[in-house]
Scaffold this active site. Structure first.
Site, mmCIF file in Angstrom:
data_model
loop_
_atom_site.group_PDB
_atom_site.id
_atom_site.type_symbol
_atom_site.label_atom_id
_atom_site.label_comp_id
_atom_site.label_asym_id
_atom_site.label_seq_id
_atom_site.Cartn_x
_atom_site.Cartn_y
_atom_site.Cartn_z
ATOM 1 N N MET A 37 1.125 -1.068 -0.349
ATOM 2 C CA MET A 37 0.038 -0.209 -0.321
ATOM 3 C C MET A 37 0.617 0.904 -0.476
ATOM 4 S SD MET A 37 -2.225 1.392 3.120
ATOM 5 C CE MET A 37 -3.661 0.376 3.536
ATOM 6 N N ASN A 38 0.324 2.378 -0.990
ATOM 7 C CA ASN A 38 1.145 3.525 -0.296
ATOM 8 C C ASN A 38 -0.456 4.390 -0.053
ATOM 9 O OD1 ASN A 38 1.554 3.100 -3.681
ATOM 10 N ND2 ASN A 38 1.893 5.467 -3.576
ATOM 11 N N ASP A 39 -0.336 5.292 -1.267
ATOM 12 C CA ASP A 39 -1.468 6.836 -0.941
ATOM 13 C C ASP A 39 -2.828 5.948 -0.047
ATOM 14 O OD1 ASP A 39 0.846 7.360 -2.378
ATOM 15 O OD2 ASP A 39 -0.229 8.255 -3.487
ATOM 16 N N GLN A 55 -3.356 3.116 -3.051
ATOM 17 C CA GLN A 55 -2.866 2.616 -4.219
ATOM 18 C C GLN A 55 -2.049 1.601 -3.760
ATOM 19 O OE1 GLN A 55 -0.940 4.759 -6.882
ATOM 20 N NE2 GLN A 55 -3.299 4.899 -6.569
ATOM 21 N N PHE A 98 -2.865 5.466 -10.778
ATOM 22 C CA PHE A 98 -2.424 6.619 -9.343
ATOM 23 C C PHE A 98 -3.220 6.921 -8.878
ATOM 24 C CE2 PHE A 98 2.382 6.389 -11.317
ATOM 25 C CZ PHE A 98 2.568 5.810 -11.041
ATOM 26 N N SER A 99 -3.238 8.146 -7.969
ATOM 27 C CA SER A 99 -4.113 8.367 -6.653
ATOM 28 C C SER A 99 -5.115 8.911 -7.239
ATOM 29 C CB SER A 99 -3.029 9.426 -5.813
ATOM 30 O OG SER A 99 -2.729 8.072 -4.876
ATOM 31 N N ARG A 167 -0.346 14.647 -11.892
ATOM 32 C CA ARG A 167 -1.594 13.672 -11.174
ATOM 33 C C ARG A 167 -2.292 14.368 -9.674
ATOM 34 N NH1 ARG A 167 4.038 12.953 -11.151
ATOM 35 N NH2 ARG A 167 5.052 13.434 -9.249
ATOM 36 N N ASP A 168 -2.837 13.392 -9.192
ATOM 37 C CA ASP A 168 -3.611 12.912 -8.361
ATOM 38 C C ASP A 168 -4.535 13.960 -7.631
ATOM 39 O OD1 ASP A 168 -1.014 11.368 -7.617
ATOM 40 O OD2 ASP A 168 0.197 13.016 -6.483
ATOM 41 N N TRP A 305 8.682 7.616 1.913
ATOM 42 C CA TRP A 305 9.211 6.613 0.121
ATOM 43 C C TRP A 305 10.449 5.701 0.540
ATOM 44 C CZ3 TRP A 305 6.634 3.903 -3.197
ATOM 45 C CH2 TRP A 305 5.470 4.830 -3.865
HETATM 46 C C1 FRU Z 1 3.051 10.049 -3.543
HETATM 47 C C2 FRU Z 1 2.903 9.231 -5.612
HETATM 48 C C3 FRU Z 1 1.622 10.135 -6.130
HETATM 49 C C4 FRU Z 1 1.124 8.835 -7.437
HETATM 50 C C5 FRU Z 1 1.314 7.545 -6.659
HETATM 51 C C6 FRU Z 1 1.901 6.074 -7.614
HETATM 52 O O1 FRU Z 1 3.312 9.023 -3.023
HETATM 53 O O2 FRU Z 1 3.506 9.219 -6.036
HETATM 54 O O3 FRU Z 1 2.035 11.159 -6.338
HETATM 55 O O4 FRU Z 1 0.079 9.188 -7.670
HETATM 56 O O5 FRU Z 1 2.321 7.689 -5.737
HETATM 57 O O6 FRU Z 1 1.764 5.786 -7.076
#
Ligand code: FRU
Length: 492
Positions: A37-39, A55, A98-99, A167-168, A305
């Protein structure tokens, strides 16, 4: 129709994620169903429940082609897994979903707006990720991607902005029912920037303005933006990448809040104050939502990160979110407190009031790895050089919080917390309050500690991968201090 890629992910997580014993996860912090998992994404209240997407790469504890995992909760502490919501399975997102974020459509369906990533060979022969924004529409469990083409792409960008760093999207609904979204982009002169877009229906978008930009001051690029009104102020929250250390800001990735005023007619944001959101080690990719009762609630990825090479030993998951926090503005600064739902989980209370401490002290009933602990420290005169709280300790391990009253520094040290890698293990901050007394609220949850200073004026967050048996909590004064310790067990 659910694609084969999505079906495969759903079958995999149902088999392997469901097999992870609850005791191998934190008690009240969300971890991925299985894998990476990330964001946090799509944080919202929909059809009577809080929804949190993330994520997600189910097939390993490393970052891979991004899916969206999905969980729901009624109290922001207990999360039930739902099947993965998105997989990289359409022409525009074949290399990753992505996010992004979520909003409700007038017909009651939920709209997900996310960054679709497509790897493309460039004229110079190099391969780059092209980032566009796409939508998915669903009922809270199943989501369809109604268009083959993105709803926002390079044609929507102002001059000089890159199609590789766009993004995001964070979407919200305006009082008139239309939608706005803030995204990050990278401009030739602006560097990382927060871009505002508008849409009458959530599907057809137009560019409005640049809300603010780094211009070399706050990192090279921004990620995960958010933009909301709070207590009469306007907050733009972003995650700068590759910041240079200065003042309270450390090197690398962090989250900052740009606090100011906003003129919604001319779309002009005026920055007044910039604040580092968390002064610990593991805190990134924030996202907020407005709860039905009006509270502004924030979640974040409780990870850095730069620290992903060290993982909980033997765990089949990696990455977790913070305990959601309520946000307020006081004296022009953001205040963060754990959601009040945590108070409802309080079990037995142990209180030691006004104890004079010299040397190392253990207190009856204070200890454990899942707890809500409050410690109030008043140094006794100038002779008190330091006061240390030792957490998650046994013969071989500990994580310490040391307060040095003379310099007003609070030092978080997890170098004995069971890590194997040479990543950041030590951070310190200057306590802003001028009061003689420092009050700390410390949330412990197996693999993490979240520290709230002086009612949430500052926070320090870090993961710890200490064996679960390391449960001791002790206190030590170099000099003398008067200390009140209150601990609540948590019934979860
Ligand atoms: C932030 C990020 C976002 C991107 C996502 C990809 O942690 O780099 O900018 O959408 O993670 O997993």
């Amino acid at each position: 129709m659910d694609s084969t890629t999505l079906q495969k992910a759903r079958a995999y997580e149902a088999q392997h994620g469901a097999a992870i014993p609850a005791a191998e996860r934190p008690a009240y912090h969300l971890t991925p169903y299985i894998g990476w998992m990330n964001d946090p994404n799509g944080f919202s209240f929909y059809q009577g429940k809080y929804h949190l997407f993330y994520q997600y790469y189910p097939y390993g504890t490393f970052w891979g082609p991004m899916h969206w995992g999905h969980a729901v909760s009624t109290d922001l502490l207990h999360w039930d897994y739902l099947p993965a919501a998105l997989a990289p399975d359409s022409p525009s997102d074949k290399d990753g979903c992505f996010s992004g974020s979520a909003a409700e459509l007038p017909d009651g369906r939920q709209l997900l707006l996310y960054t679709s990533v497509r790897r493309e060979e460039q004229p110079d022969g190099k391969t780059r990720d092209v980032q566009t924004q796409s939508v998915a529409v669903g009922d809270g469990i199943h989501y369809e991607k109604p268009f083959q083409t993105p709803v926002l792409d390079e044609r929507h960008l102002p001059d000089g902005f890159s199609r590789f760093d766009f993004r995001d999207p964070k979407i919200w609904q305006e009082p008139d029912g239309s939608y706005s979204a803030v995204l990050v982009g990278q401009g030739k002169t602006e560097g990382g920037a927060a871009l505002l877009f508008h849409s009458a229906d959530g599907f057809r978008w137009e560019y409005v303005t640049i809300l603010d930009a780094s211009r070399g001051e706050y990192g090279v690029m921004w990620e995960c933006p958010d933009f909301f009104e709070l207590d009469g102020k306007q907050v733009l929250m972003v995650g700068p990448m590759e910041m240079q250390a200065r003042d309270e800001f450390h090197n690398g990735h962090c989250v900052i809040a740009l606090i100011g005023s906003y003129d919604p007619v001319n779309h002009r944001f005026v920055r007044e104050n910039v604040q580092l959101m968390d002064e610990g080690i593991d805190f990134y990719a924030t996202q907020t939502m407005q709860a039905p009762d009006g509270r502004r609630i924030m979640t974040a990825w409780m990870q850095a990160w730069a620290g992903i090479s060290d993982q909980p030993h033997g765990a089949k998951w990696f990455g977790q979110t913070i305990c959601p926090r309520e946000l307020h503005i006081r004296d022009g600064r953001l205040i963060q407190t754990p959601v009040r739902e945590l108070d409802a989980a309080h079990g037995a209370r142990v209180l030691h009031e006004n104890v004079l401490m010299e040397g190392e002290t253990a207190l009856e009933g204070i200890g454990g790895r899942v707890a809500d602990l409050r410690v109030t420290i008043t140094p006794e005169g100038k002779e008190c050089r330091a006061f240390t709280i030792k957490l998650a300790a046994d013969g071989a391990h500990s994580t310490t919080l040391t307060y040095e009253p003379r310099t007003r520094r609070l030092i978080l040290d997890r170098s004995q917390a069971g890590f194997h890698q040479d990543i950041v293990h030590l951070r310190s901050c200057t306590v802003h309050s001028q009061s003689d007394t420092l009050s700390l609220r410390i949330l412990l949850d197996r693999n993490s500690i979240e520290v709230f200073l002086n009612g949430g004026e500052q926070t320090m967050t870090a993961c710890i991968y200490t064996p679960p048996e390391a449960e001791r909590i002790t206190f030590a004064a170099d000099g003398a201090a008067r200390v009140t310790v209150e601990q609540y067990a948590l019934h979860l």
